[in-house]
Design a protein around this motif. Structure first.
Motif, PDB file in Angstrom:
ATOM      1  N   VAL A 142      -1.426 -11.409  -2.677  1.00  0.00           N
ATOM      2  CA  VAL A 142      -2.286 -10.350  -2.114  1.00  0.00           C
ATOM      3  C   VAL A 142      -1.998  -9.051  -2.868  1.00  0.00           C
ATOM      4  O   VAL A 142      -2.909  -8.327  -3.268  1.00  0.00           O
ATOM      5  CB  VAL A 142      -2.035 -10.170  -0.586  1.00  0.00           C
ATOM      6  N   ARG A 143      -0.716  -8.775  -3.068  1.00  0.00           N
ATOM      7  CA  ARG A 143      -0.325  -7.544  -3.775  1.00  0.00           C
ATOM      8  C   ARG A 143      -0.926  -7.510  -5.179  1.00  0.00           C
ATOM      9  O   ARG A 143      -1.466  -6.493  -5.602  1.00  0.00           O
ATOM     10  CB  ARG A 143       1.195  -7.416  -3.892  1.00  0.00           C
ATOM     11  N   LEU A 144      -0.806  -8.629  -5.893  1.00  0.00           N
ATOM     12  CA  LEU A 144      -1.312  -8.646  -7.273  1.00  0.00           C
ATOM     13  C   LEU A 144      -2.799  -8.299  -7.297  1.00  0.00           C
ATOM     14  O   LEU A 144      -3.259  -7.527  -8.131  1.00  0.00           O
ATOM     15  CB  LEU A 144      -1.070 -10.015  -7.903  1.00  0.00           C
TER      16      LEU A 144
ATOM     17  N   ASP B 269      -4.529  -4.790  -8.782  1.00  0.00           N
ATOM     18  CA  ASP B 269      -5.626  -4.900  -9.740  1.00  0.00           C
ATOM     19  C   ASP B 269      -6.811  -4.047  -9.277  1.00  0.00           C
ATOM     20  O   ASP B 269      -7.382  -3.278 -10.044  1.00  0.00           O
ATOM     21  CB  ASP B 269      -6.011  -6.387  -9.824  1.00  0.00           C
ATOM     22  N   LEU B 270      -7.135  -4.178  -7.991  1.00  0.00           N
ATOM     23  CA  LEU B 270      -8.248  -3.407  -7.414  1.00  0.00           C
ATOM     24  C   LEU B 270      -7.963  -1.901  -7.500  1.00  0.00           C
ATOM     25  O   LEU B 270      -8.828  -1.107  -7.882  1.00  0.00           O
ATOM     26  CB  LEU B 270      -8.442  -3.833  -5.944  1.00  0.00           C
TER      27      LEU B 270
ATOM     28  N   THR C 184       6.071   3.444  -9.152  1.00  0.00           N
ATOM     29  CA  THR C 184       6.970   2.457  -9.770  1.00  0.00           C
ATOM     30  C   THR C 184       6.241   1.265 -10.374  1.00  0.00           C
ATOM     31  O   THR C 184       6.683   0.690 -11.353  1.00  0.00           O
ATOM     32  CB  THR C 184       7.970   1.917  -8.715  1.00  0.00           C
ATOM     33  N   TYR C 185       5.112   0.880  -9.774  1.00  0.00           N
ATOM     34  CA  TYR C 185       4.471  -0.353 -10.223  1.00  0.00           C
ATOM     35  C   TYR C 185       2.998  -0.204 -10.618  1.00  0.00           C
ATOM     36  O   TYR C 185       2.590  -0.656 -11.689  1.00  0.00           O
ATOM     37  CB  TYR C 185       4.611  -1.436  -9.139  1.00  0.00           C
ATOM     38  N   VAL C 186       2.222   0.450  -9.766  1.00  0.00           N
ATOM     39  CA  VAL C 186       0.784   0.531 -10.056  1.00  0.00           C
ATOM     40  C   VAL C 186       0.529   1.440 -11.270  1.00  0.00           C
ATOM     41  O   VAL C 186      -0.160   1.063 -12.204  1.00  0.00           O
ATOM     42  CB  VAL C 186      -0.018   1.018  -8.821  1.00  0.00           C
ATOM     43  N   PHE C 187       1.138   2.630 -11.234  1.00  0.00           N
ATOM     44  CA  PHE C 187       1.006   3.559 -12.373  1.00  0.00           C
ATOM     45  C   PHE C 187       2.365   4.139 -12.763  1.00  0.00           C
ATOM     46  O   PHE C 187       2.638   5.311 -12.503  1.00  0.00           O
ATOM     47  CB  PHE C 187       0.003   4.680 -12.059  1.00  0.00           C
ATOM     48  N   PRO C 188       3.217   3.317 -13.376  1.00  0.00           N
ATOM     49  CA  PRO C 188       4.553   3.850 -13.721  1.00  0.00           C
ATOM     50  C   PRO C 188       4.495   4.968 -14.757  1.00  0.00           C
ATOM     51  O   PRO C 188       5.468   5.679 -14.945  1.00  0.00           O
ATOM     52  CB  PRO C 188       5.296   2.618 -14.259  1.00  0.00           C
TER      53      PRO C 188
END
Ligand code: DC
Length: 448
Positions: free
Chosen positions: A106-108, A112-113, A132-136
């Motif tokens: 679900v997170r992946l 992406d969305l 940290t993850y979506v836009f490091p």
């Protein structure tokens, strides 16, 4: 290119409210990533899919279309076209969403969305894993924090206003539970990015936090503007060539009015072909002196900050100064220098790195040596003697070109670079001393 402001932090830190207000005031697209997970949780609840049927929840995500619209300061959330802004904040969704958002697949899909939602836009995005993850590599990274007690107090008040019935104890327990779930998630766990600015909001009002965040964003926007300005090249139009000529003549007249300028060894500057001019650096006036008195156009390499000052930025563009980001390995700048030399242009470099670098105990920098060895370009050392005090003498001495072609290499050795850099510096010092002794001798004899 899009501008990304990423805000993370646990629930109840005011992220949502602050993000909404800033989005409106600074004209940024607001993306509430928590709302995307809440939509999935709501859709699963509506279809009565239990958490155990993980695969069904994962498959469900593909059937969902999630959209956000900022209207009059409110962020509206649409699930398959239906406005669910209110429903996704219900007690049921709030208690189901931590489990749903812990499902890796679900997170992946949500990440992406979220990235797609930001594509090509200037956005402010809040969540748990944005920095940290979506836009490091977000332009601005902020972590909002507050004690659990303070956050529970805020949420309790908010719930009351919205008519959600929950005791303070219940709210606090729920917050602590969510903190734990957020921090222990296998993927996208809530942590503080090392380069994020942490703001403890415990004793701050929403307005105060907002001001702090806005200041950080404005500072970054200003930096980006200056950078863009610095790297915007002006095409070589007839008008620009005319400007170069006029400014050189005008500044030359001023220099001659305020200083007694003497130019020596001009014949050492070849009339055409690439050259690297390396001089000593007394103050900002010496770079201008070289640009003005060298018959050919000299493209100096200067720190990016120069473009912060409007008139200097204007001159920088007229004379095609090559900006360099000091303190980093500025590959872009290096490429520009190599390109200029390949075009047969003249580069101006101060191997001292900074004003009076050598006198301050610094070592000769290897940038000029690198350019010379990389491209096989000759180096003309220049000594500038004088203090640039009004009506005193300034002697600019161009030395004989030094040929380093025997060391030419695509990746010169560090030792060779240092040796060449020191040799260039020695020549510059010698030429400077020649000029200085002349000034002193003449002054002593009252000749000049
Ligand atoms: O910020 P919020 O309370 O609306 O978030 C809802 C849930 O989604 C919460 O349990 C944390 C989770 N979430 C997440 O895992 N990653 C994000 N980027 C944002 C929220």
């Amino acid at each position: 290119m899009s501008f990304i402001v990423a805000i993370d932090g646990p629930s109840g830190t005011g992220k949502g409210t602050i993000t909404k207000q800033i989005a409106k005031e600074m004209k940024l697209t607001n993306i509430d990533t928590g709302a995307t997970y809440r939509c999935v949780a709501l859709a699963a609840l509506r279809k009565q899919i239990p958490l155990e049927e993980k695969q069904r929840i994962i498959d469900l995500v593909d059937t969902l279309s999630i959209d956000m619209k900022q209207e009059k300061g409110n962020l509206m959330i649409f699930l398959n076209g239906e406005d669910v802004s209110k429903e996704i904040r219900s007690k049921e969704v709030t208690s189901f969403v931590p489990q749903v958002s812990a499902i890796k697949e679900v997170r992946l899909k949500m990440v992406d969305l979220q990235r797609k939602m930001a594509n090509g836009k200037d956005v402010i995005m809040e969540g748990r894993d944005i920095t940290t993850y979506v836009f490091p590599k977000a332009d601005v990274k902020i972590y909002l924090d507050a004690t659990a007690e303070e956050r529970a107090k805020r949420r309790y008040k908010q719930n009351k206003e919205k008519g959600i019935e929950m005791s303070y104890e219940e709210v606090k327990e729920s917050i602590e539970k969510r903190d734990k779930a957020d921090q222990e998630r296998e993927m996208g766990a809530l942590t503080i990015a090392p380069d994020a600015v942490v703001i403890d909001t415990t004793n701050l009002t929403i307005r105060q936090v907002k001001q702090k965040v806005k200041k950080i964003i404005q500072k970054k926007q200003k930096e980006i503007k200056i950078k863009e300005r610095a790297y915007r090249e002006r095409p070589n139009t007839k008008w620009k060539l005319w400007e170069q000529k006029v400014i050189k003549a005008f500044m030359g007249a001023l220099y001659r009015l305020f200083y007694r300028v003497e130019i020596r060894g001009e014949e050492n500057v070849a009339k055409e072909g690439p050259l690297i001019i390396c001089a000593n650096h007394i103050n900002y006036l010496d770079a201008a002196a070289i640009v003005i008195f060298t018959k050919r156009k000299v493209r100096f390499i200067a720190k990016e900050d120069l473009y912060r000052i409007r008139p200097l930025s204007w001159l920088g563009h007229i004379f095609d100064v090559i900006p360099v980001n000091r303190g980093t390995q500025d590959i872009e700048s290096m490429k520009k220098c190599v390109k200029a030399l390949k075009n047969g242009e003249v580069l101006g470099i101060f191997p001292e790195g900074t004003r009076k670098g050598i006198a301050r105990g610094g070592k000769a920098k290897t940038g000029a040596a690198y350019m010379a060895l990389r491209t096989g370009t000759k180096v003309v050392p220049v000594g500038i003697a004088g203090s640039f005090k009004l009506f005193t003498k300034v002697i600019v001495t161009y030395g004989k070109p030094i040929d380093y072609t025997e060391y030419t290499s695509k990746s010169p050795e560090k030792e060779t670079l240092e040796k060449v850099a020191n040799e260039i510096m020695e020549q510059i010092i010698m030429l400077t001393n020649q000029g200085s002794s002349c000034i002193i001798t003449k002054e002593k004899n009252n000749i000049s």
